[in-house]
Each structure stands twice: as C-alpha cells, then as structure tokens.
Design a protein around this motif. Structure first.
Motif, PDB file in Angstrom:
ATOM      1  N   GLU A  20       0.888  -1.352  -0.041  1.00 18.46           N
ATOM      2  CA  GLU A  20       0.233  -0.096   0.051  1.00 18.46           C
ATOM      3  C   GLU A  20       0.765   1.251  -0.003  1.00 18.46           C
ATOM      4  O   GLU A  20       0.379   2.254  -0.669  1.00 18.46           O
ATOM      5  CB  GLU A  20      -1.005   0.009   1.366  1.00 18.46           C
ATOM      6  N   TRP A  21       2.128   1.112   0.796  1.00 20.97           N
ATOM      7  CA  TRP A  21       2.786   2.421   0.643  1.00 20.97           C
ATOM      8  C   TRP A  21       3.281   2.607  -0.670  1.00 20.97           C
ATOM      9  O   TRP A  21       3.457   3.632  -1.217  1.00 20.97           O
ATOM     10  CB  TRP A  21       4.190   2.103   1.701  1.00 20.97           C
ATOM     11  N   GLN A  23       1.735   1.681  -3.528  1.00 23.72           N
ATOM     12  CA  GLN A  23       0.655   2.358  -4.194  1.00 23.72           C
ATOM     13  C   GLN A  23       0.546   3.697  -4.167  1.00 23.72           C
ATOM     14  O   GLN A  23       0.314   4.542  -4.868  1.00 23.72           O
ATOM     15  CB  GLN A  23      -0.619   1.431  -3.959  1.00 23.72           C
ATOM     16  N   PHE A  24       0.856   4.226  -2.677  1.00 23.31           N
ATOM     17  CA  PHE A  24       0.809   5.665  -2.421  1.00 23.31           C
ATOM     18  C   PHE A  24       1.768   6.269  -3.167  1.00 23.31           C
ATOM     19  O   PHE A  24       1.467   7.456  -3.664  1.00 23.31           O
ATOM     20  CB  PHE A  24       0.799   5.592  -0.997  1.00 23.31           C
ATOM     21  N   SER A  27       0.828   6.819  -6.723  1.00 18.83           N
ATOM     22  CA  SER A  27      -0.262   7.691  -6.940  1.00 18.83           C
ATOM     23  C   SER A  27       0.216   9.015  -6.705  1.00 18.83           C
ATOM     24  O   SER A  27      -0.138  10.222  -7.392  1.00 18.83           O
ATOM     25  CB  SER A  27      -1.460   7.735  -5.763  1.00 18.83           C
ATOM     26  N   LYS A  28       1.389   9.395  -6.088  1.00 19.16           N
ATOM     27  CA  LYS A  28       1.966  10.924  -5.845  1.00 19.16           C
ATOM     28  C   LYS A  28       2.820  11.075  -7.006  1.00 19.16           C
ATOM     29  O   LYS A  28       3.620  12.261  -7.002  1.00 19.16           O
ATOM     30  CB  LYS A  28       2.775  10.915  -4.531  1.00 19.16           C
ATOM     31  N   TRP A  76       3.355  12.835   4.057  1.00 22.94           N
ATOM     32  CA  TRP A  76       2.779  11.885   3.055  1.00 22.94           C
ATOM     33  C   TRP A  76       2.317  10.734   3.918  1.00 22.94           C
ATOM     34  O   TRP A  76       1.109  10.166   3.852  1.00 22.94           O
ATOM     35  CB  TRP A  76       3.821  11.291   2.403  1.00 22.94           C
ATOM     36  N   HIS A  77       3.092  10.514   5.063  1.00 13.84           N
ATOM     37  CA  HIS A  77       2.489   9.196   5.974  1.00 13.84           C
ATOM     38  C   HIS A  77       1.185   9.501   6.593  1.00 13.84           C
ATOM     39  O   HIS A  77       0.302   8.490   6.462  1.00 13.84           O
ATOM     40  CB  HIS A  77       3.498   8.713   7.049  1.00 13.84           C
ATOM     41  N   GLU A  79      -1.198  11.132   5.322  1.00 15.37           N
ATOM     42  CA  GLU A  79      -2.167  10.990   4.190  1.00 15.37           C
ATOM     43  C   GLU A  79      -2.361   9.470   3.844  1.00 15.37           C
ATOM     44  O   GLU A  79      -3.576   9.021   3.630  1.00 15.37           O
ATOM     45  CB  GLU A  79      -1.737  11.757   2.977  1.00 15.37           C
ATOM     46  N   TYR A  80      -1.251   8.744   3.922  1.00 16.00           N
ATOM     47  CA  TYR A  80      -1.418   7.416   3.291  1.00 16.00           C
ATOM     48  C   TYR A  80      -2.048   6.551   4.728  1.00 16.00           C
ATOM     49  O   TYR A  80      -2.864   5.802   4.110  1.00 16.00           O
ATOM     50  CB  TYR A  80       0.234   6.809   3.434  1.00 16.00           C
ATOM     51  N   ARG A  83      -5.848   7.112   3.602  1.00 14.51           N
ATOM     52  CA  ARG A  83      -6.324   6.728   2.276  1.00 14.51           C
ATOM     53  C   ARG A  83      -6.079   5.361   2.200  1.00 14.51           C
ATOM     54  O   ARG A  83      -7.058   4.488   1.611  1.00 14.51           O
ATOM     55  CB  ARG A  83      -5.647   7.258   1.159  1.00 14.51           C
ATOM     56  N   HIS A  84      -5.115   4.740   2.668  1.00 17.27           N
ATOM     57  CA  HIS A  84      -4.674   3.297   2.646  1.00 17.27           C
ATOM     58  C   HIS A  84      -4.688   2.270   3.703  1.00 17.27           C
ATOM     59  O   HIS A  84      -5.170   1.095   3.369  1.00 17.27           O
ATOM     60  CB  HIS A  84      -3.232   3.309   1.993  1.00 17.27           C
TER      61      HIS A  84
END
Length: 222
Positions: A20-21, A23-24, A27-28, A76-77, A79-80, A83-84
């Motif tokens: 998932e990280w 994938q995040f 996405s960025k 970012w984490h 947000e991760y 979202r994830h």
C-alpha cells in the motif's frame, strides 16, 4: 502476565502495508508505476514461496525514502494512513488487540515491514511496542540512508529480534504465563513454533495445512 505478538500485514491488516505504501508513492508520482509494480509482484512471489531475499527487498523498498526530506515523508504518511491503511483495519482486528490490552497483556507488533511505515499503524491499534525492520537514518535530521540496520525481523530473524527486545526490557520467554503469536504466513512458522499459543489468522495454504496438522487455533479477522 501474557505476551501477545501480532504479525501486521494480512493479519491485523486486511492487506499489506508495504504494498500500500508503494501504491501511495505511485499515486504521488514519486516512483514509476511499471517498475514498482513489476518488482512488487516478483518479490511477493518469492515471499509466498518462502525464498524472498530480504536484503534485496529492503534495498528496493527503502530506496524511495532517501529522495525526500523527512518532514515531507511524515506528511505523506499521515495521508497514507487515511487513504490506504485505516480502510484495511477491521472491527475484528481492533477487538482482538483490545481484548489482549484489556487483559493487561504485553502487546507487540512483530513485522518485516520497516518501522517508518509501520510505527503509526501500531499506534493506531493502541500498541506501543513495535519490532520492525529498522531503516538506517541520519540522527541529525532523520533522513533515510536507504539501508536497514540490525537483523531484519523476517522468518527466524523475528525470534532474534523478539529475544533482543525482551532482554532489553529485562524479560525472557519464561517471564510470561502464556505467549501468543498471531500470523497469516508460513514465513512466520519459526516464531509461531517458539510461542506457547500460535494462532493462524486467515492463513496461507502452507500455514493452514501446518496449523491443522498441529491442532493450532485458526481464526479469521475478515
């Protein structure tokens, strides 16, 4: 007092935090989708087969952390997590952890995934102790070097890291009335065989077969 150890990916989480990280980051626009996803599939196939080169995997997974300031990565984490990760945490997983915490058990997440990714996830569960693979960092600014330090907490390395952690806290296996380890993966068989009460959680085929033969408890958190 009891000791309750929890694997994280595909155990407490209904998914994989490392994946998932990645994938995040895709996405960025931080990493290339085609390269990242192809390597993830390759590593995951080796993981399922029990043949993962953990050093090569960590080199690949930790590399993106070196390219950005720590403050940006921390933002970012957050947000991760929204979202994830929180969507992957089910009520049954939270209830399992809470049952051990309420019983006064010493709870620890033991995961091969690096502690930058997993630290906030452990805290989300209310677990204050984490044994994860440790990324090497610059002590001045927290920047990542792209390598790990110490023994990766993977396969038999999990036993090494748990015993080091226990010793650092003035404890050993005999300090506890009971010891649990919850996991989904046959890669965790070394540590599962080391505790008094191994519990297979939504196990892969190899672990399910072994758990059934040994009469271990099998549960689902999905």
């Amino acid at each position: 007092m009891n000791l309750a150890l929890f694997d994280l990916d595909n155990t407490l989480l209904a998914g994989d935090s490392d994946f998932e990280w990645a994938q995040f980051l895709i996405s960025k626009g931080v990493v290339d989708r085609e390269v990242q996803e192809a390597k993830n599939v390759e590593f995951y196939e080796h993981y399922k087969a029990g043949t993962l080169d953990i050093d090569a995997f960590l080199e690949f997974q930790l590399a993106p952390l070196t390219r950005h300031p720590r403050a940006e990565l921390d933002a970012w984490h957050r947000e991760y997590m929204d979202r994830h990760i929180r969507p992957l945490i089910g009520d049954k997983a939270r209830a399992l952890v809470r049952s051990h915490l309420d019983a006064g058990d010493l709870c620890v997440i033991v995961t091969a995934t690096n502690s930058f990714v997993t630290g906030p996830i452990a805290r989300e569960f209310g677990i204050h102790h984490l044994i994860g693979t440790i990324p090497a960092v610059d002590v001045k600014d927290g920047a990542f070097f792209g390598t790990s330090t110490g023994t990766p907490s993977f396969q038999s390395g999990k036993i090494v890291r748990v015993e080091q952690w226990l010793e650092a806290h003035g404890l050993w296996w005999g300090s506890f009335d009971n010891s649990y380890f919850y996991s989904d993966s046959h890669n965790d068989l070394p540590l599962m065989k080391h505790v008094r009460t191994p519990v297979a959680v939504d196990p892969d085929d190899k672990l399910c077969h072994h758990a059934t033969e040994m009469g271990w408890k099998i549960i689902t958190l999905r």
